[in-house]
Design a protein around this motif. Structure first.
Motif, PDB file in Angstrom:
ATOM      1  N   TRP A  91       0.851  -1.194   0.000  1.00 46.78           N
ATOM      2  CA  TRP A  91       0.000   0.000   0.000  1.00 46.78           C
ATOM      3  C   TRP A  91       0.882   1.238   0.000  1.00 46.78           C
ATOM      4  CZ3 TRP A  91       0.784   3.203   4.122  1.00 46.78           C
ATOM      5  CH2 TRP A  91       1.168   2.647   5.333  1.00 46.78           C
ATOM      6  N   ALA A  92       0.283   2.373  -0.427  1.00 53.17           N
ATOM      7  CA  ALA A  92       1.036   3.628  -0.532  1.00 53.17           C
ATOM      8  C   ALA A  92       0.149   4.795  -0.137  1.00 53.17           C
ATOM      9  CB  ALA A  92       1.553   3.820  -1.958  1.00 53.17           C
ATOM     10  N   LEU A  93       0.660   5.679   0.708  1.00 49.81           N
ATOM     11  CA  LEU A  93      -0.009   6.935   1.056  1.00 49.81           C
ATOM     12  C   LEU A  93       0.511   8.021   0.113  1.00 49.81           C
ATOM     13  CD1 LEU A  93      -1.662   8.891   2.847  1.00 49.81           C
ATOM     14  CD2 LEU A  93       0.383   9.058   4.326  1.00 49.81           C
ATOM     15  N   HIS A  94      -0.388   8.621  -0.643  1.00 46.64           N
ATOM     16  CA  HIS A  94      -0.011   9.678  -1.591  1.00 46.64           C
ATOM     17  C   HIS A  94      -0.403  11.046  -1.030  1.00 46.64           C
ATOM     18  CE1 HIS A  94      -0.084   6.796  -5.315  1.00 46.64           C
ATOM     19  NE2 HIS A  94       0.960   6.611  -4.519  1.00 46.64           N
ATOM     20  N   LEU A  95       0.589  11.890  -0.844  1.00 44.92           N
ATOM     21  CA  LEU A  95       0.371  13.267  -0.402  1.00 44.92           C
ATOM     22  C   LEU A  95       0.700  14.267  -1.506  1.00 44.92           C
ATOM     23  CD1 LEU A  95       2.102  12.934   3.098  1.00 44.92           C
ATOM     24  CD2 LEU A  95      -0.347  12.747   2.575  1.00 44.92           C
ATOM     25  N   ASP A  96       1.037  13.760  -2.674  1.00 46.30           N
ATOM     26  CA  ASP A  96       1.528  14.630  -3.754  1.00 46.30           C
ATOM     27  C   ASP A  96       0.465  14.968  -4.791  1.00 46.30           C
ATOM     28  OD1 ASP A  96       1.250  12.092  -4.698  1.00 46.30           O
ATOM     29  OD2 ASP A  96       3.332  11.829  -5.360  1.00 46.30           O
ATOM     30  N   GLU A  97      -0.800  14.596  -4.508  1.00 42.95           N
ATOM     31  CA  GLU A  97      -1.893  14.943  -5.423  1.00 42.95           C
ATOM     32  C   GLU A  97      -2.860  15.880  -4.714  1.00 42.95           C
ATOM     33  OE1 GLU A  97      -3.266  11.636  -8.041  1.00 42.95           O
ATOM     34  OE2 GLU A  97      -1.883  10.412  -6.846  1.00 42.95           O
ATOM     35  N   SER A  98      -4.012  16.122  -5.309  1.00 44.95           N
ATOM     36  CA  SER A  98      -4.920  17.142  -4.775  1.00 44.95           C
ATOM     37  C   SER A  98      -5.477  16.783  -3.404  1.00 44.95           C
ATOM     38  CB  SER A  98      -6.069  17.383  -5.765  1.00 44.95           C
ATOM     39  OG  SER A  98      -6.762  16.168  -6.027  1.00 44.95           O
ATOM     40  N   THR A  99      -5.698  15.487  -3.145  1.00 47.72           N
ATOM     41  CA  THR A  99      -6.276  15.041  -1.877  1.00 47.72           C
ATOM     42  C   THR A  99      -5.483  13.857  -1.343  1.00 47.72           C
ATOM     43  OG1 THR A  99      -8.474  15.680  -2.687  1.00 47.72           O
ATOM     44  CG2 THR A  99      -8.404  14.272  -0.753  1.00 47.72           C
ATOM     45  N   PRO A 100      -5.153  13.796  -0.059  1.00 48.53           N
ATOM     46  CA  PRO A 100      -4.453  12.626   0.485  1.00 48.53           C
ATOM     47  C   PRO A 100      -5.300  11.366   0.310  1.00 48.53           C
ATOM     48  CG  PRO A 100      -4.352  14.462   2.019  1.00 48.53           C
ATOM     49  CD  PRO A 100      -5.325  14.851   0.948  1.00 48.53           C
ATOM     50  N   HIS A 101      -4.674  10.286  -0.121  1.00 47.91           N
ATOM     51  CA  HIS A 101      -5.372   9.018  -0.290  1.00 47.91           C
ATOM     52  C   HIS A 101      -4.373   7.875  -0.229  1.00 47.91           C
ATOM     53  CE1 HIS A 101      -4.146  10.281  -4.342  1.00 47.91           C
ATOM     54  NE2 HIS A 101      -3.963   9.007  -4.578  1.00 47.91           N
ATOM     55  N   ILE A 102      -4.916   6.666  -0.062  1.00 46.68           N
ATOM     56  CA  ILE A 102      -4.074   5.474   0.053  1.00 46.68           C
ATOM     57  C   ILE A 102      -4.513   4.440  -0.980  1.00 46.68           C
ATOM     58  CG2 ILE A 102      -3.544   3.470   1.521  1.00 46.68           C
ATOM     59  CD1 ILE A 102      -3.548   5.312   3.917  1.00 46.68           C
ATOM     60  N   HIS A 103      -3.535   3.865  -1.691  1.00 49.48           N
ATOM     61  CA  HIS A 103      -3.760   2.740  -2.591  1.00 49.48           C
ATOM     62  C   HIS A 103      -3.293   1.471  -1.890  1.00 49.48           C
ATOM     63  CE1 HIS A 103      -4.419   5.073  -6.393  1.00 49.48           C
ATOM     64  NE2 HIS A 103      -3.730   5.984  -5.718  1.00 49.48           N
ATOM     65  N   GLU A 104      -4.152   0.488  -1.793  1.00 50.39           N
ATOM     66  CA  GLU A 104      -3.794  -0.792  -1.160  1.00 50.39           C
ATOM     67  C   GLU A 104      -4.173  -1.937  -2.103  1.00 50.39           C
ATOM     68  OE1 GLU A 104      -5.091  -4.432   0.410  1.00 50.39           O
ATOM     69  OE2 GLU A 104      -6.593  -2.834   0.630  1.00 50.39           O
ATOM     70  N   ARG A 105      -3.284  -2.940  -2.209  1.00 48.89           N
ATOM     71  CA  ARG A 105      -3.518  -4.056  -3.120  1.00 48.89           C
ATOM     72  C   ARG A 105      -3.447  -5.376  -2.343  1.00 48.89           C
ATOM     73  NH1 ARG A 105      -2.763  -3.045  -8.702  1.00 48.89           N
ATOM     74  NH2 ARG A 105      -1.593  -4.987  -9.053  1.00 48.89           N
ATOM     75  N   HIS A 106      -4.400  -6.277  -2.656  1.00 51.85           N
ATOM     76  CA  HIS A 106      -4.470  -7.561  -1.966  1.00 51.85           C
ATOM     77  C   HIS A 106      -4.933  -8.638  -2.948  1.00 51.85           C
ATOM     78  CE1 HIS A 106      -8.343  -5.411  -1.387  1.00 51.85           C
ATOM     79  NE2 HIS A 106      -8.849  -6.569  -1.772  1.00 51.85           N
ATOM     80  N   VAL A 107      -4.760  -9.911  -2.571  1.00 54.50           N
ATOM     81  CA  VAL A 107      -5.164 -11.028  -3.421  1.00 54.50           C
ATOM     82  C   VAL A 107      -5.921 -12.046  -2.568  1.00 54.50           C
ATOM     83  CG1 VAL A 107      -2.954 -12.214  -3.077  1.00 54.50           C
ATOM     84  CG2 VAL A 107      -4.371 -12.782  -5.068  1.00 54.50           C
ATOM     85  N   PHE A 108      -6.966 -12.640  -3.157  1.00 50.38           N
ATOM     86  CA  PHE A 108      -7.763 -13.686  -2.510  1.00 50.38           C
ATOM     87  C   PHE A 108      -7.245 -15.051  -2.990  1.00 50.38           C
ATOM     88  CE2 PHE A 108     -10.366  -9.947  -3.039  1.00 50.38           C
ATOM     89  CZ  PHE A 108     -11.095  -9.834  -1.875  1.00 50.38           C
ATOM     90  N   ASP A 109      -7.116 -16.024  -2.083  1.00 50.15           N
ATOM     91  CA  ASP A 109      -6.746 -17.366  -2.530  1.00 50.15           C
ATOM     92  C   ASP A 109      -7.331 -18.422  -1.610  1.00 50.15           C
ATOM     93  OD1 ASP A 109      -5.078 -17.651  -0.300  1.00 50.15           O
ATOM     94  OD2 ASP A 109      -3.282 -17.043  -1.385  1.00 50.15           O
ATOM     95  N   CYS A 110      -7.330 -19.667  -2.106  1.00 52.83           N
ATOM     96  CA  CYS A 110      -7.896 -20.783  -1.361  1.00 52.83           C
ATOM     97  C   CYS A 110      -7.409 -22.072  -2.010  1.00 52.83           C
ATOM     98  CB  CYS A 110      -9.429 -20.704  -1.403  1.00 52.83           C
ATOM     99  SG  CYS A 110     -10.259 -21.969  -0.410  1.00 52.83           S
ATOM    100  N   GLU A 111      -7.434 -23.171  -1.263  1.00 52.21           N
ATOM    101  CA  GLU A 111      -7.059 -24.448  -1.849  1.00 52.21           C
ATOM    102  C   GLU A 111      -8.128 -24.917  -2.829  1.00 52.21           C
ATOM    103  OE1 GLU A 111      -6.170 -27.509   0.898  1.00 52.21           O
ATOM    104  OE2 GLU A 111      -4.330 -26.583   1.642  1.00 52.21           O
ATOM    105  N   ASN A 112      -7.678 -25.451  -3.978  1.00 54.51           N
ATOM    106  CA  ASN A 112      -8.636 -26.006  -4.938  1.00 54.51           C
ATOM    107  C   ASN A 112      -8.871 -27.480  -4.634  1.00 54.51           C
ATOM    108  OD1 ASN A 112      -6.351 -27.319  -5.852  1.00 54.51           O
ATOM    109  ND2 ASN A 112      -6.106 -26.045  -7.685  1.00 54.51           N
TER     110      ASN A 112
END
Length: 424
Positions: free
Chosen positions: A162-183
């Motif tokens: 994830w990343a906190l961005h303070l360099d654009e018009s509004t502070p925001h956070i991008h977070e990335r995740h993945v779902f997994d399970c046994e087949n």
């Protein structure tokens, strides 16, 4: 955090792909030339904060160790997928080879670029362009949420970076995740619905089948939003409790979408009605023009048919006269002359404007056969012309037929007088 009696708007938005394909993590960790993006302030970018599942926190002020194997989010995600899903990919490719469907084979880069198996990205924001919380407050709320998120769902949902961005018009956070399970083969594979089912999430409407509007991801997102709001309240924030879409008073999202669709359909219907009126006006104009053109055509065809009919009848009379006066006839001279005189009287009844048709016919050689036989043939020619000319106007009353019929009855009556004379 209550500004001028306006509550802050807390946003949590998910997505995997856009117009140009799956989302690229290079935007999140700023691993590109910032000079190419006008909306990013390079000076303020130095205050951004980054985190990944292998190496933890880093920023421009505290950069990552250059000896680390993964320098970017893209490399972090590739390493995670290789370490966790390589067994699944290799085993599945072997099964494909056994059933001779190697075209189904996939690789780790294929999983990262597929809309079904790539990481999901979530954007968090507190407020809008005009009214928003500080980056510090947003960071405190979201990092606490991510820790609780991993504690509750970490067995099957893995936060990659994830990343906190303070360099654009509004502070925001991008977070990335993945779902997994046994087949069913016991291999860990990226699969969202099975992962959420393993976590105990139910369909929004258990009585209906799994679909785009009835899946466990809807239930999961609702639980995440509730958890995020509870954490924000613990930090003393006063938030908008009800979702608002399109700057309108609260409506359920699907109701708002349906309302917008109805508005678009109404606008399209109004445009269609206008086009229909124009088409009807055009069809009326075409009918009027067609009627006027037809009437004019009838006048022209009537004159042409009348002229051609008379020309054919005059030719028949001229030929009969030549035939009567020819030396081969056995009738007395007086009878033949009487008949020729009577034929001249018939020709004299033709209007003066058609008299010029007699000249070119006078020098023509007489046709074989009796006048009675040629009469049938000539009548066939004249009548055929009339029918052929009138054929394009089928479907309406044809005045030319009545004109031809009346004129030919008159000719036949005069000609029958000649035939009754024993000239033949």
């Amino acid at each position: 955090m209550k500004r001028r009696d306006a509550y802050l708007k807390l946003t949590r938005h998910n997505g995997r792909a856009g117009t140009h394909g799956t989302y690229n993590p290079k935007h999140n960790d700023r691993s590109f030339n910032l000079a190419n993006s006008e909306h990013i302030d390079p000076e303020r970018a130095k205050g951004n904060i980054y985190w990944d599942c292998f190496y933890g926190f880093r920023s421009a002020l505290a950069p990552q160790d250059p000896d680390d194997l993964a320098a970017t989010f893209s490399e972090v995600e590739r390493q995670f997928y290789e370490s966790r899903y390589s067994n699944f990919v290799e085993s599945q490719n072997e099964r494909n080879a056994k059933i001779r469907h190697t075209e189904r084979n996939r690789s780790i880069p294929d999983l990262l670029s597929s809309r079904k198996t790539c990481p999901e990205e979530t954007i968090y924001q507190l407020g809008t362009l005009d009214e928003h919380a500080s980056g510090e407050v947003l960071l405190a709320v979201v990092t606490e949420f991510i820790e609780e998120f991993k504690a509750r769902f970490g067995d099957h949902v893995h936060v990659l970076d994830w990343a906190l961005h303070l360099d654009e018009s509004t502070p925001h956070i991008h977070e990335r995740h993945v779902f997994d399970c046994e087949n069913k083969h016991g291999e860990v594979a990226p699969q969202q619905e099975k992962a959420l089912e393993a976590l105990g999430f139910e369909l929004p409407d258990p009585g209906k089948p799994l679909s785009r509007r009835n899946n466990r991801k809807i239930t999961f997102d609702t639980a995440c939003r509730k958890m995020l709001f509870e954490i924000a309240k613990r930090h003393g924030l006063e938030l908008e409790e009800e979702a608002e879409y399109g700057n309108r008073e609260y409506l359920e999202k699907q109701d708002f979408i349906l309302a917008k669709q109805k508005e678009q359909l109404a606008a399209q219907q109004n445009k269609l009605d206008e086009l229909t009126l124009k088409v009807n006006d055009m069809e009326t104009l075409i009918d009027e023009v067609s009627a006027a053109a037809y009437d004019k055509a009838v006048e022209v065809v009537t004159d042409v048919v009348r002229t051609e009919t008379r020309k054919e009848d005059m030719r028949m009379i001229e030929d009969t006269k030549k035939w009567v006066l020819s030396p081969e006839r056995k009738a007395p001279q007086s009878t033949r002359e009487y008949t020729a005189k009577h034929l001249d009287s018939v020709l004299g009844q033709v209007p003066q404007d058609h008299a010029d048709h007699r000249c070119p016919l006078a020098g023509e050689a007489p046709e074989a056969g009796s006048p009675a036989e040629r009469q049938g043939a000539d009548q066939g020619k004249s009548t055929g012309f009339c029918s052929a000319t009138a054929e394009p106007l089928a479907g309406r009353a044809d005045p030319t037929k009545a004109i031809c019929a009346a004129y030919r009855r008159k000719i036949r009556k005069l000609f029958s007088i000649i035939v009754r004379g024993d000239v033949y």
